[in-house]
Design a protein around this motif. Structure first.
Motif: not given
Length: 123
Positions: A101-102, A109-112
């Motif tokens: 999950v992490v 998150g980094v992709g976004w």
């Protein structure tokens, strides 16, 4: 029991280990060994399983078939579910699930964030 006998005896069984072969204390007793190994197994699992699955499918089938079969990689989620269900592996499976999950949160998150920065700097 003598001091020599306890040094070569496993805590789980009364059978002595072969001479010269002793389990390290952190492999059997350290509280963070299971947590760390489970977490990093989940991380590696998320990174490698879909890629290896896609590579194997790509070498065996056409592109259309690969696109149809790729969602079956979700069956791999049964691994941490089975580990959580079994009492002996429950702790390892929980930390493996946390690692999965992490890893997904960080990757998404980094992709976004990268997409947002690219779109903001392009305007």
């Amino acid at each position: 029991m003598s001091a020599d006998h306890t040094a070569t005896e496993s805590p789980d069984t009364a059978e002595p280990h072969p001479p010269g072969r002793q389990l390290d204390w952190w492999h059997r007793d350290h509280p963070t060994f299971t947590a760390l190994s489970g977490f990093f197994t989940g991380l590696v699992f998320v990174c490698l399983v879909p890629g290896v699955y896609l590579t194997v499918l790509d070498t065996m089938f056409s592109t259309e078939t690969v696109e149809d079969l790729f969602p079956l990689v979700l069956v791999a989620l049964a691994v941490p579910a089975v580990l959580l269900a079994l009492p002996r592996t429950r702790r390892f499976g929980g930390y493996m699930l946390i690692g999965m999950v992490v890893t997904l949160i960080v990757v998404l998150g980094v992709g976004w964030l990268v997409l947002w920065v690219l779109l903001r700097t392009q305007s």
